[in-house]
Design a protein around this motif. Structure first.
Motif, short mmCIF file in Angstrom:
data_model
loop_
_atom_site.label_atom_id
_atom_site.label_comp_id
_atom_site.label_asym_id
_atom_site.label_seq_id
_atom_site.Cartn_x
_atom_site.Cartn_y
_atom_site.Cartn_z
N VAL A 532 0.89 -1.12 0.05
CA VAL A 532 -0.14 -0.05 0.17
C VAL A 532 0.82 1.26 0.15
CG1 VAL A 532 -1.85 1.36 1.39
CG2 VAL A 532 -2.05 -1.24 1.11
N GLU A 533 1.76 1.17 0.80
CA GLU A 533 2.72 2.36 0.85
C GLU A 533 3.34 2.64 -0.42
OE1 GLU A 533 6.47 4.24 3.49
OE2 GLU A 533 5.65 2.15 3.94
N LEU A 534 3.83 1.64 -1.17
CA LEU A 534 4.49 1.82 -2.68
C LEU A 534 3.41 2.23 -3.58
CD1 LEU A 534 6.64 1.37 -4.39
CD2 LEU A 534 6.14 -1.21 -4.65
N PHE A 535 2.36 1.65 -3.43
CA PHE A 535 1.21 2.20 -4.34
C PHE A 535 0.92 3.40 -4.20
CE2 PHE A 535 -3.39 2.70 -4.93
CZ PHE A 535 -3.50 2.56 -6.42
N GLU A 536 0.82 4.12 -2.93
CA GLU A 536 0.44 5.60 -2.86
C GLU A 536 1.77 6.50 -3.23
OE1 GLU A 536 -2.27 6.93 -2.08
OE2 GLU A 536 -3.29 5.04 -1.89
N ARG A 563 -1.24 -0.56 -9.45
CA ARG A 563 -1.43 -1.55 -8.55
C ARG A 563 -0.52 -2.81 -8.95
NH1 ARG A 563 -5.38 -1.72 -4.96
NH2 ARG A 563 -6.48 0.20 -6.02
N ALA A 564 -0.66 -3.18 -10.10
CA ALA A 564 0.23 -4.22 -10.55
C ALA A 564 1.73 -4.06 -10.30
CB ALA A 564 0.09 -4.48 -12.08
N LEU A 565 2.18 -2.62 -10.52
CA LEU A 565 3.69 -2.43 -10.05
C LEU A 565 3.87 -2.67 -8.51
CD1 LEU A 565 4.03 0.67 -12.34
CD2 LEU A 565 5.44 -1.46 -12.37
N ALA A 566 2.80 -2.14 -7.52
CA ALA A 566 3.07 -2.30 -6.39
C ALA A 566 2.69 -3.61 -5.79
CB ALA A 566 1.93 -1.59 -5.77
N GLY A 601 11.09 1.51 -1.87
CA GLY A 601 10.11 0.88 -1.10
C GLY A 601 8.98 1.99 -0.81
N GLY A 602 9.27 3.34 -1.16
CA GLY A 602 8.30 4.40 -0.70
C GLY A 602 8.36 5.54 -1.54
#
Length: 615
Positions: A532-536, A563-566, A601-602
């Motif tokens: 979720v953190e990576l997605f945001e 979303r696929a990337l995250a 990662g962020g």
């Protein structure tokens, strides 16, 4: 005269329709052929040359067939060779002129012809540098185009402000006097560098023939029989050169379609086609109106766009009705086109036999994104007619063609979707004069007549953001083709459907059918592991990129792609390319930044600027 092969004169006429046969057998006076789209004009003129050679009306060794592209000239040569007439010269205007210029220039001037500059942008940049404005590539290309227009239209630098204003022309960020100054300095730069440009080939040939009558007589003795294709696209300079080649001769045949005159912005003058019979007393005017390409339904729409002039008649049997669709907004329009293409592919129409046409290149991005989402391979056709595959998974051999209408002229497909048919796009917002509006109408006619069987016309009142109150093109309204809703009408299945291979879920192993699930690599209800953190962080980066480039965020990457990337967290370029919706272009444009965010990662650090490699 050399042997014409085994074909006889009657055999050359075999297979021609009645109108084509009249063209092929008409000699003894200037001939102008008004040939509508899909009426077999190339077939008619090549058979005319072959029939003339076989009956002694034409000496193939003294015949010159002129067209506008190297590809078209090659096709003319190939067809003539297959008809047993290999000796005819088939060339573009520039190729024929350069051949004459290279031969005669040293003989009359005592020096070799200056080389032709391989690129003019450097010359234009040097000429424009004193203006003190930022010389970005787009401005240089606009200036190069304006210089070419002025030269092929016989517009001298000192009269540019007056004549360009009358023609409704302008160059962004520059006033007419500045452009006039660039025209003067451009010629000075070429002289210092001892080069000529592409347009100088014709201008120098004209000067050579004007100033040296003995040269003109030799050229006319060599080329006694002239044929000119696409005559609606002739510029003032090309028309002057043709008249010099012709001299007092009358053995000339010109062919063109007034309904496909779409290049006046580059200096073409359709009036030369329309006025040819008046300017050549005794000229015979012939018409080709029997269309062998399209269904009656397609031709009904094509004829309705023009209202008068050439009326195309169908010989093919009836086909599916023309689909006219209004979508809620541009993203919906693109998605619905993707589904329309997919349905036709399932009915047996190959990807390569389908095309999406639009007014300007900027419209391609959203369509590409929608086709990626739907798993439809596509190739973007550039202004030079080359195809570039968007995705490493897409075969250029079997992919849907995306093209501006201008670049699609002369081509045809089994199924064609024309998008963006709104006021401000077609007709384009910069088209204001009656002549410009008329040319925009002809653009729609060209787009429609690219289709053989299936045709879809669409528009959307909402833009990329979903907002807006755009109106359907007046051309659709004039024809009663404004359509109703965005519902899709499925065509009858005329061919054996091919089985569609679907990707498999990486969790449960069952088939995936939804575009978003295909991109994610799993079913929505199968367990995943989204960071979720990576997605945001990726969403925040995408928003910054979108603002920087003035693009809708989904054009950078869709939510499904983020979303696929995250979830999959690729570690290298190859991993990026395995995600649906990320092709080579996007991997090159954004890959390093995306991989950096994933590794961190962020939130990303540093600059978010991208390489502006559009298309």
């Amino acid at each position: 005269m050399e042997s014409m092969g085994r074909l006889g004169a009657d055999e050359v006429l075999g297979g021609l329709d009645p109108q084509q046969r009249v063209v092929a057998t008409s000699f003894g006076s200037p001939v102008v052929v008004l040939a509508g789209a899909g009426t077999g004009k190339t077939r008619a003129i090549t058979h005319r040359i072959a029939y003339g050679a076989l009956t002694g009306r034409i000496d193939p060794r003294r015949a010159l067939a002129v067209t506008f592209t190297t590809k078209a000239a090659g096709e003319l040569r190939s067809r003539l060779h297959s008809l047993g007439v290999p000796g005819v010269q088939a060339r573009t205007f520039h190729s024929a002129a350069l051949r004459q210029l290279s031969y005669f220039w040293p003989r009359v001037n005592g020096t070799e012809l200056p080389p032709v500059a391989s690129s003019v942008l450097g010359l234009v940049a040097e000429a424009a540098r004193p203006l003190g404005v930022e010389l970005e590539t787009g401005l240089l290309r606009d200036l190069a185009g304006e210089i070419s227009w002025a030269k092929v239209s016989n517009v001298p630098a000192d009269r540019y402000p007056e004549l360009a204003g009358a023609a409704g022309r302008s160059v962004a960020a520059l006033d007419p006097d500045q452009v006039s100054d660039v025209l003067v300095r451009y010629e000075q730069v070429k002289k210092r560098r001892a080069v000529i440009d592409f347009d100088d080939i014709l201008l120098c040939t004209i000067a050579l023939l004007h100033e040296h009558p003995e040269v003109a007589e030799q050229v006319r003795a060599q080329y006694r029989h002239l044929t000119v294709d696409e005559f609606q696209d002739v510029s003032p300079v090309q028309r002057t050169l043709l008249e010099l080649w012709l001299g007092e001769g009358r053995d000339v045949c010109v062919v063109g379609d007034p309904n496909q005159a779409i290049h006046t912005f580059a200096g073409a003058q359709p009036r030369y086609l329309e006025g040819f019979a008046r300017e050549h007393p005794g000229a015979l005017t012939l018409r080709l109106e029997t269309n062998h390409r399209s269904t009656p339904e397609v031709l009904e729409a094509a004829n309705a766009t023009m209202g008068r002039g050439l009326r195309l008649r169908a010989v093919r049997p009836a086909g599916p009705r023309v689909e006219v669709a209004m979508s809620a907004d541009e993203p919906s329009e693109a998605a619905e086109v993707a589904e329309w293409l997919r349905l036709r592919h399932e009915a047996g129409i190959t990807w390569a036999e389908q095309a999406v046409l639009f007014r300007i290149n900027a419209q391609a991005e959203m369509v590409q994104e929608a086709l990626d989402e739907a798993g439809v391979p596509c190739v973007l056709r550039d202004a030079e007619g080359r195809g570039r595959s968007r995705d490493h998974r897409s075969s250029v051999v079997d992919a849907v063609t995306l093209s501006t209408i201008h670049s699609a002229k002369g081509l045809e497909w089994e199924a064609v979707a024309v998008i963006g048919l709104t006021e401000g796009m077609l007709p384009f917002v910069l088209a204001t004069t009656p002549a410009q509006i008329a040319e925009e109408r002809r653009l729609l006619h060209v787009a429609i007549t690219r289709a053989r069987t299936d045709l879809r016309l669409s528009w959307a009142p909402g833009g990329a953001s979903g907002h807006g109150q755009r109106q359907p093109s007046r051309f659709l309204r004039d024809c009663g083709l404004t359509g109703g809703t965005s519902s899709t009408t499925t065509m009858p299945v005329r061919r054996r459907a091919r089985p569609r291979t679907l990707p498999l879920c990486r969790v449960c192993g069952r088939s995936l059918s939804e575009a978003a699930e295909i991109k994610l690599g799993r079913h929505a209800d199968c367990p995943g592991d989204v960071d979720v953190e990576l997605f945001e962080a990726l969403r925040a980066w995408r928003l910054r990129c979108a603002r920087e480039q003035s693009l809708p965020a989904f054009v950078i990457f869709t939510e499904a792609t983020l979303r696929a990337l995250a979830e999959q967290r690729p570690s290298d370029r190859a991993g990026l390319l395995r995600i649906q919706g990320i092709g080579i272009d996007k991997a090159e444009r954004y890959g390093d930044q995306v991989l950096g965010i994933i590794r961190a990662g962020g939130p990303a650090t540093g600059d978010v600027t991208t390489t502006h490699k559009r298309g």
